[in-house]
Design an enzyme around this catalytic site. Structure first.
Site, PDB file in Angstrom:
ATOM      1  N   LYS A 272       0.834  -1.213   0.000  1.00 24.49           N
ATOM      2  CA  LYS A 272       0.000   0.000   0.000  1.00 24.49           C
ATOM      3  C   LYS A 272       0.866   1.259   0.000  1.00 24.49           C
ATOM      4  CE  LYS A 272      -3.329   2.530   2.951  1.00 24.49           C
ATOM      5  NZ  LYS A 272      -4.225   2.456   4.128  1.00 24.49           N
ATOM      6  N   LYS A 284     -10.357  12.438   8.489  1.00 23.21           N
ATOM      7  CA  LYS A 284      -9.893  11.999   9.810  1.00 23.21           C
ATOM      8  C   LYS A 284      -9.871  13.186  10.780  1.00 23.21           C
ATOM      9  CE  LYS A 284      -6.709   8.327   8.291  1.00 23.21           C
ATOM     10  NZ  LYS A 284      -7.402   7.210   8.948  1.00 23.21           N
ATOM     11  N   ASP A 295       1.548   6.020   5.700  1.00 16.97           N
ATOM     12  CA  ASP A 295       0.556   5.163   5.057  1.00 16.97           C
ATOM     13  C   ASP A 295       1.066   4.537   3.756  1.00 16.97           C
ATOM     14  OD1 ASP A 295      -1.892   3.963   5.561  1.00 16.97           O
ATOM     15  OD2 ASP A 295      -3.057   5.467   4.467  1.00 16.97           O
ATOM     16  N   GLU A 356      -9.546   3.553   2.056  1.00 14.00           N
ATOM     17  CA  GLU A 356      -9.014   3.722   0.697  1.00 14.00           C
ATOM     18  C   GLU A 356      -7.954   2.696   0.347  1.00 14.00           C
ATOM     19  OE1 GLU A 356      -7.806   5.172   3.282  1.00 14.00           O
ATOM     20  OE2 GLU A 356      -5.662   4.863   2.968  1.00 14.00           O
ATOM     21  N   ARG A 358      -7.742  -0.559   0.774  1.00 16.51           N
ATOM     22  CA  ARG A 358      -8.257  -1.771   0.109  1.00 16.51           C
ATOM     23  C   ARG A 358      -8.644  -1.492  -1.335  1.00 16.51           C
ATOM     24  NH1 ARG A 358     -12.693  -2.382   4.755  1.00 16.51           N
ATOM     25  NH2 ARG A 358     -10.962  -1.401   5.853  1.00 16.51           N
TER      26      ARG A 358
HETATM   27  N1  BES Z   1      -4.350   4.256   6.932  1.00 14.98           N
HETATM   28  C1  BES Z   1      -5.484   3.938   7.720  1.00 14.98           C
HETATM   29  C2  BES Z   1      -5.193   2.893   8.802  1.00 14.98           C
HETATM   30  C3  BES Z   1      -4.248   3.316   9.889  1.00 14.98           C
HETATM   31  C4  BES Z   1      -4.750   3.793  11.091  1.00 14.98           C
HETATM   32  C5  BES Z   1      -2.884   3.180   9.743  1.00 14.98           C
HETATM   33  C6  BES Z   1      -3.882   4.148  12.108  1.00 14.98           C
HETATM   34  C7  BES Z   1      -2.010   3.537  10.738  1.00 14.98           C
HETATM   35  C8  BES Z   1      -2.505   4.010  11.927  1.00 14.98           C
HETATM   36  C9  BES Z   1      -6.599   3.381   6.836  1.00 14.98           C
HETATM   37  O1  BES Z   1      -6.656   3.895   5.552  1.00 14.98           O
HETATM   38  C10 BES Z   1      -7.893   3.726   7.487  1.00 14.98           C
HETATM   39  O2  BES Z   1      -8.187   4.881   7.566  1.00 14.98           O
HETATM   40  N2  BES Z   1      -8.631   2.710   7.916  1.00 14.98           N
HETATM   41  C11 BES Z   1      -9.882   2.915   8.550  1.00 14.98           C
HETATM   42  C12 BES Z   1     -10.829   1.868   8.014  1.00 14.98           C
HETATM   43  C13 BES Z   1     -12.259   2.103   8.404  1.00 14.98           C
HETATM   44  C14 BES Z   1     -12.793   3.352   7.730  1.00 14.98           C
HETATM   45  C15 BES Z   1     -13.063   0.891   8.007  1.00 14.98           C
HETATM   46  C16 BES Z   1      -9.699   2.761  10.047  1.00 14.98           C
HETATM   47  O3  BES Z   1      -8.904   1.917  10.477  1.00 14.98           O
HETATM   48  O4  BES Z   1     -10.313   3.536  10.780  1.00 14.98           O
HETATM   49 ZN    ZN Z   2      -4.849   4.589   4.777  1.00 16.43          ZN
HETATM   50 MN    MN Z   3      -7.771   5.703   5.435  1.00 15.70          MN
END
Ligand code: BES
Ligand code: ZN
Ligand code: MN
Length: 508
Positions: A272, A284, A295, A356, A358
């Protein structure tokens, strides 16, 4: 800068069977254990003396340590002056209680802790290598790692300053090979760290792609870059959808190492590469959003791994497929409720633009599958749920049962400590959409890491053994330094993936 981008320049490593007569300003790093079974109060630090340390020096080190109250606890470092040795000082580093065998990661962490305690020393010698050459060298390189590209003259430290490592070993011949391999591994992990630590202002998809190209071409990889026009034309709806909110368009980078002889295996790597994740329109919260510079940690590790595979001339084919995009909110961004078509034709309702990873990974996995790999390893900072489930240092591995367990075992062996997690069948129902083939998030709060893995599974071709490694926490250290891991990018899971590639090269 990017055209000449050469990755991290690790200190030079040499092997020697004995201490030199004179070593000037060099520091000697020596392992000590905590001896005495009367509890920590009574314990004293005992030198784990290898063949290269004269008895007189051992005595001087131990009495100096005793005078300072050093106990030899794991990763405890103490600096002493030792007249009987030809070095400026000795850095004693603890391994904890005495054992018959010292696990590699204990040695690696001790070496890392010692390297972090150095302050501008240009040359070190070490007898940690008499326990484990690879672990000692990897630990010293990774512990001395600093990210200095954005420091002006005003602030220190600019650099750890370490230029040369001399690993002592009586079996200099086999040690030499191990040391060179470890130095290459250390440089690969450090290169992944550099990429993660480079801020999103300076590392955007086109720049990331050109650095990947420079790194790949330097070791003879074939590199192909798809720009936004090629992605649009090729039907990469996930990468386009995520990338279209940014003025800095997405890329898909492919790096190919052809090492397989007849009947050799082929491994696909996917990582990724979100160069910054604001969440997009599903934005966020501001607190800690800057951590989302990490990321692209999966992409960085995948690029470092395929480059390392070429450098080490592994006799397998390794093809890295790396999607890169910046997830931004804007008037051109995708909206919650939009439907996109992933590469290969599956349609997806984007219920949350912050899920995003996935979306870009599904395109990349389908593309990687077209190369007909035997194995596919994908890694990503995919879910906050990974950290909730396993904490900041333990990656979660999902995928085909057998290969998943193999990846987890090898990860444990190299000290990156990934843990096998299931993909329960019933979670697939959570990804039903009312308008498209799939939704990109589930309606439930539970098992977020596994739901993301379940989404990715839909795109892996039948018959390919695959593993998904979620490194959301482990890719980026936001707490204090420990062992050979400083703050910021960690380079995880580069060493896991390289161990898997070596294992496939050896055993199929
Ligand atoms: N890049 C984030 C995941 C992440 C969170 C990485 C904290 C490192 C530290 C990912 O793109 C994300 O935002 N995932 C969401 C998924 C949800 C919307 C289903 C998440 O984990 O909140
Ligand atoms: Zn992300
Ligand atoms: Mn995200």
């Amino acid at each position: 800068m990017s055209a000449a981008y050469a990755g991290y320049q690790a200190p030079a490593v040499t092997v020697s069977s004995s201490l030199p007569k004179r070593a000037g300003a060099a520091v000697l790093i020596v392992p000590v254990v905590s001896s005495g079974d009367d509890g920590a109060e009574q314990a004293t630090a005992k030198v784990l003396a290898g063949p290269s340390l004269p008895a007189e020096a051992v005595g001087q080190i131990e009495s100096a340590l005793q005078a300072l109250g050093a106990k030899g606890g794991a990763e405890q470092v103490t600096r002493v002056v030792v007249p009987a040795l030809p070095v400026a000082s000795v850095l004693a580093v603890g391994l904890g209680k005495p054992r018959d065998e010292y696990p590699a990661d204990l040695v690696r962490r001790a070496a890392g802790a010692a390297a972090r305690a150095l302050n501008g020393t240009e040359k070190v010698l070490t007898t940690l290598s008499e326990l484990d050459v690879s672990a000692a060298v990897e630990g010293l390189i990774l512990g001395s790692y600093r990210f200095t590209a954005f420091r002006s003259d005003k602030t220190a430290p600019k650099d750890s300053g370490l230029r040369e490592i001399v690993a002592l070993s009586t079996d200099a011949k086999s040690a030499k090979q191990a040391a060179q391999r470890a130095a290459d591994i250390g440089a690969a992990v450090a290169t992944a760290r550099d990429l993660v630590n480079t801020p999103p202002s300076h590392l955007f998809p086109a720049e990331f792609a050109s650095r990947a190209k420079a790194l790949g071409e330097a070791v003879g990889l074939t590199v192909e870059i798809l720009d936004e026009k090629a992605l649009e034309k090729g039907g990469y709806g996930g990468i386009i959808g995520v990338g279209k909110g940014s003025s800095r368009p997405p890329r898909l980078v492919r790096l190919t190492h052809k090492g397989a002889k007849r009947k050799g295996k082929r491994v696909a790597l996917v990582g990724k590469g979100i160069t910054f994740d604001t969440g997009g329109i599903s934005i966020k919260p501001a607190a800690n959003m800057h951590h989302m510079t990490s990321d692209m940690g999966g992409a960085a590790a995948v690029i470092a791994t395929v480059v390392l595979a070429a450098k080490q001339k592994l006799p397998i084919d390794v093809i890295a497929t790396v999607p890169m995009a910046e997830n931004m909110p804007s008037s051109t961004a995708q909206r919650p409720g939009d439907v996109l078509t992933q590469y290969g034709g599956i349609t997806v309702e984007v219920l949350n633009t912050d899920a995003e990873g996935r979306l870009i990974l599904a395109d990349a996995i389908v593309r990687a599958g077209e190369d007909d790999p035997d194995y596919l390893i994908e890694t990503s900072t995919l879910t906050g749920a990974q950290t909730v489930a396993l904490g900041a240092r333990t990656p979660g591995v999902m995928g085909s049962d057998e290969f998943r367990d193999r990846v987890a075992d090898l990860s444990q062996a190299v000290g990156e400590n990934a843990w096998a997690m299931p993909l329960p069948e019933e979670l697939k129902d959570d990804l039903k959409s009312t308008v498209a083939d799939l939704a990109n998030v589930s309606g439930s709060r539970f098992a977020g890491m596994l739901v993301a893995g379940t989404y990715l599974r839909e795109f892996v071709p039948e018959g390919v053994q695959w593993a998904h490694i979620d490194i959301a926490g482990p890719a980026y250290n936001t707490s204090g330094p420990w062992g050979y891991t400083g703050k910021g990018g960690t380079g995880v899971p580069t060493r896991t993936m390289f161990a898997v590639l070596e294992d496939i090269a050896a055993n199929g």
